[in-house]
Write a protein that holds these residues in place. Structure first.
Motif, PDB file in Angstrom:
ATOM      1  N   ILE A  71     -15.264  44.798   8.856  1.00 13.81           N
ATOM      2  CA  ILE A  71     -13.981  44.329   8.321  1.00 13.81           C
ATOM      3  C   ILE A  71     -14.141  42.923   7.750  1.00 13.81           C
ATOM      4  N   ASN A  72     -14.755  42.041   8.517  1.00 13.63           N
ATOM      5  CA  ASN A  72     -14.900  40.652   8.090  1.00 13.63           C
ATOM      6  C   ASN A  72     -15.673  40.562   6.785  1.00 13.63           C
ATOM      7  N   GLY A  73     -16.756  41.311   6.666  1.00 15.51           N
ATOM      8  CA  GLY A  73     -17.564  41.283   5.449  1.00 15.51           C
ATOM      9  C   GLY A  73     -16.855  41.880   4.257  1.00 15.51           C
ATOM     10  N   SER A  74     -16.327  43.097   4.410  1.00  9.42           N
ATOM     11  CA  SER A  74     -15.714  43.759   3.267  1.00  9.42           C
ATOM     12  C   SER A  74     -14.385  43.118   2.884  1.00  9.42           C
ATOM     13  N   TYR A  75     -13.570  42.717   3.853  1.00  9.81           N
ATOM     14  CA  TYR A  75     -12.284  42.126   3.518  1.00  9.81           C
ATOM     15  C   TYR A  75     -12.469  40.727   2.950  1.00  9.81           C
ATOM     16  N   ALA A  76     -13.449  40.005   3.481  1.00 18.16           N
ATOM     17  CA  ALA A  76     -13.700  38.664   2.946  1.00 18.16           C
ATOM     18  C   ALA A  76     -14.093  38.753   1.479  1.00 18.16           C
ATOM     19  N   SER A  77     -14.923  39.724   1.119  1.00 19.57           N
ATOM     20  CA  SER A  77     -15.311  39.911  -0.283  1.00 19.57           C
ATOM     21  C   SER A  77     -14.105  40.314  -1.119  1.00 19.57           C
ATOM     22  N   PHE A  78     -13.319  41.244  -0.604  1.00 14.51           N
ATOM     23  CA  PHE A  78     -12.125  41.718  -1.307  1.00 14.51           C
ATOM     24  C   PHE A  78     -11.113  40.594  -1.481  1.00 14.51           C
ATOM     25  N   SER A  79     -10.864  39.842  -0.418  1.00 19.60           N
ATOM     26  CA  SER A  79      -9.803  38.837  -0.442  1.00 19.60           C
ATOM     27  C   SER A  79     -10.121  37.681  -1.377  1.00 19.60           C
ATOM     28  N   THR A  80     -11.394  37.364  -1.572  1.00 12.60           N
ATOM     29  CA  THR A  80     -11.715  36.253  -2.463  1.00 12.60           C
ATOM     30  C   THR A  80     -11.371  36.578  -3.909  1.00 12.60           C
ATOM     31  N   GLY A  81     -11.261  37.862  -4.235  1.00 17.44           N
ATOM     32  CA  GLY A  81     -10.885  38.262  -5.581  1.00 17.44           C
ATOM     33  C   GLY A  81      -9.384  38.317  -5.808  1.00 17.44           C
ATOM     34  N   LEU A  82      -8.600  38.162  -4.757  1.00 13.35           N
ATOM     35  CA  LEU A  82      -7.142  38.197  -4.884  1.00 13.35           C
ATOM     36  C   LEU A  82      -6.618  36.827  -5.325  1.00 13.35           C
ATOM     37  N   ALA A  83      -5.729  36.826  -6.293  1.00 14.71           N
ATOM     38  CA  ALA A  83      -5.109  35.565  -6.703  1.00 14.71           C
ATOM     39  C   ALA A  83      -4.121  35.103  -5.637  1.00 14.71           C
ATOM     40  N   VAL A  84      -3.492  36.060  -4.952  1.00 10.43           N
ATOM     41  CA  VAL A  84      -2.513  35.749  -3.921  1.00 10.43           C
ATOM     42  C   VAL A  84      -3.069  36.202  -2.579  1.00 10.43           C
ATOM     43  N   ASN A  85      -3.556  35.244  -1.795  1.00  8.71           N
ATOM     44  CA  ASN A  85      -4.142  35.553  -0.496  1.00  8.71           C
ATOM     45  C   ASN A  85      -4.279  34.255   0.286  1.00  8.71           C
ATOM     46  N   GLY A  86      -3.241  33.904   1.034  1.00 14.01           N
ATOM     47  CA  GLY A  86      -3.302  32.661   1.777  1.00 14.01           C
ATOM     48  C   GLY A  86      -2.063  32.423   2.600  1.00 14.01           C
ATOM     49  N   LEU A  87      -2.030  31.263   3.224  1.00 13.23           N
ATOM     50  CA  LEU A  87      -0.916  30.850   4.073  1.00 13.23           C
ATOM     51  C   LEU A  87      -0.039  29.864   3.315  1.00 13.23           C
ATOM     52  N   GLN A  88       1.247  30.186   3.215  1.00 14.03           N
ATOM     53  CA  GLN A  88       2.245  29.296   2.620  1.00 14.03           C
ATOM     54  C   GLN A  88       3.105  28.758   3.756  1.00 14.03           C
ATOM     55  N   VAL A  89       3.361  27.457   3.748  1.00 11.67           N
ATOM     56  CA  VAL A  89       4.156  26.826   4.796  1.00 11.67           C
ATOM     57  C   VAL A  89       5.486  26.359   4.200  1.00 11.67           C
ATOM     58  N   LEU A  90       6.585  26.873   4.739  1.00 12.77           N
ATOM     59  CA  LEU A  90       7.928  26.495   4.296  1.00 12.77           C
ATOM     60  C   LEU A  90       8.594  25.669   5.396  1.00 12.77           C
ATOM     61  N   THR A  91       9.266  24.594   4.991  1.00 13.92           N
ATOM     62  CA  THR A  91       9.945  23.745   5.979  1.00 13.92           C
ATOM     63  C   THR A  91      11.348  23.390   5.504  1.00 13.92           C
ATOM     64  N   ASP A  92      12.191  22.992   6.458  1.00 12.12           N
ATOM     65  CA  ASP A  92      13.520  22.441   6.211  1.00 12.12           C
ATOM     66  C   ASP A  92      14.539  23.474   5.725  1.00 12.12           C
ATOM     67  N   HIS A  93      15.166  24.166   6.665  1.00 11.86           N
ATOM     68  CA  HIS A  93      16.248  25.128   6.393  1.00 11.86           C
ATOM     69  C   HIS A  93      15.834  26.167   5.354  1.00 11.86           C
ATOM     70  N   GLN A  94      14.932  27.021   5.739  1.00  8.76           N
ATOM     71  CA  GLN A  94      14.407  28.057   4.852  1.00  8.76           C
ATOM     72  C   GLN A  94      14.804  29.439   5.352  1.00  8.76           C
ATOM     73  N   THR A  95      14.839  30.373   4.428  1.00  6.84           N
ATOM     74  CA  THR A  95      15.040  31.767   4.791  1.00  6.84           C
ATOM     75  C   THR A  95      14.063  32.614   3.991  1.00  6.84           C
ATOM     76  N   VAL A  96      13.609  33.675   4.616  1.00  9.05           N
ATOM     77  CA  VAL A  96      12.738  34.639   3.953  1.00  9.05           C
ATOM     78  C   VAL A  96      13.361  36.002   4.173  1.00  9.05           C
ATOM     79  N   GLY A  97      13.592  36.716   3.074  1.00  3.50           N
ATOM     80  CA  GLY A  97      14.201  38.037   3.159  1.00  3.50           C
ATOM     81  C   GLY A  97      13.238  39.120   2.738  1.00  3.50           C
ATOM     82  N   ASN A  98      13.371  40.272   3.336  1.00  2.00           N
ATOM     83  CA  ASN A  98      12.538  41.420   3.013  1.00  2.00           C
ATOM     84  C   ASN A  98      13.097  42.091   1.764  1.00  2.00           C
ATOM     85  N   ALA A  99      12.306  42.116   0.698  1.00  2.00           N
ATOM     86  CA  ALA A  99      12.773  42.651  -0.586  1.00  2.00           C
ATOM     87  C   ALA A  99      12.645  44.168  -0.671  1.00  2.00           C
TER      88      ALA A  99
END
Length: 195
Positions: A71-99
């Protein structure tokens, strides 16, 4: 393929404690190589950077021990090719809704009765987001009253002063979420979303 994310919110975390909690979590994730230390454009947000997956990102996810190397090898290779693949940090009165899918509404934490988003729930969310008040909500069935952040949104949304969005990661482990909660002393709520 559509983008997905797991949002981990800390709805009970006071605004005054966000900077400290954010620093503790980010430092912990960097120290354990779950995320990279450098910010990059790896999240789905205009003009906002996030933290890409680190060498040990798999430790934050659900995985079978005997499949770890594969998993670590194949997903690491796959994930490096993704433009969107990371941790986003939101602060100060935020909401996230399921679309994706139908919104189920909220349950009263006292009596368990379900409520739609119209009326009092919607007004309380708007008040909390706009910071014009505490976002107080009262159940029409049992008269229980609490800030809107305490409601159970049934995988529809989360609110908080600190929200972590893991974009296009494997499924985040409940044990990992629990460790983050323990680190900052604040209970977490989690939702899984697909765009």
């Amino acid at each position: 393929m559509s983008d997905t994310y797991c949002a981990i919110a800390f709805p009970h975390l006071a605004l005054k404690d966000v900077s400290r909690a954010r620093a503790i979590i980010i430092n912990h994730l960097i120290d354990h190589e779950i995320i990279n230390s450098e910010l990059s454009y790896c999240v789905l947000a205009e003009k906002e950077q996030g933290y890409g997956p680190g060498k040990q990102f798999i430790k934050a996810t659900i995985y079978e021990e005997e499949q770890l190397d594969c998993i670590n090898g194949s997903y690491a290779s796959f994930s490096t090719g993704l433009a969107v693949n990371g941790l986003q940090v939101l602060t100060d009165h935020q909401t996230v809704g399921n679309a994706s899918g139908d919104w189920l509404g909220v349950n009263c934490p006292s009596c368990g009765k379900g409520h739609s988003y119209s009326g009092g729930v919607s007004s309380a969310i708007e008040e909390w987001l706009a910071k014009t008040g505490a976002g107080e909500w009262t159940c029409e069935h049992c008269q229980f009253s609490a800030p809107i952040v305490y409601l159970d949104f049934q995988n529809d949304m989360v609110l908080g002063n600190l929200i972590l969005k893991f974009w296009n990661w494997l499924e985040i482990s409940p044990d990992f979420v629990e460790r983050l909660s323990e680190l900052i002393g604040s209970k977490a709520k989690i939702i899984f979303c697909r765009l």
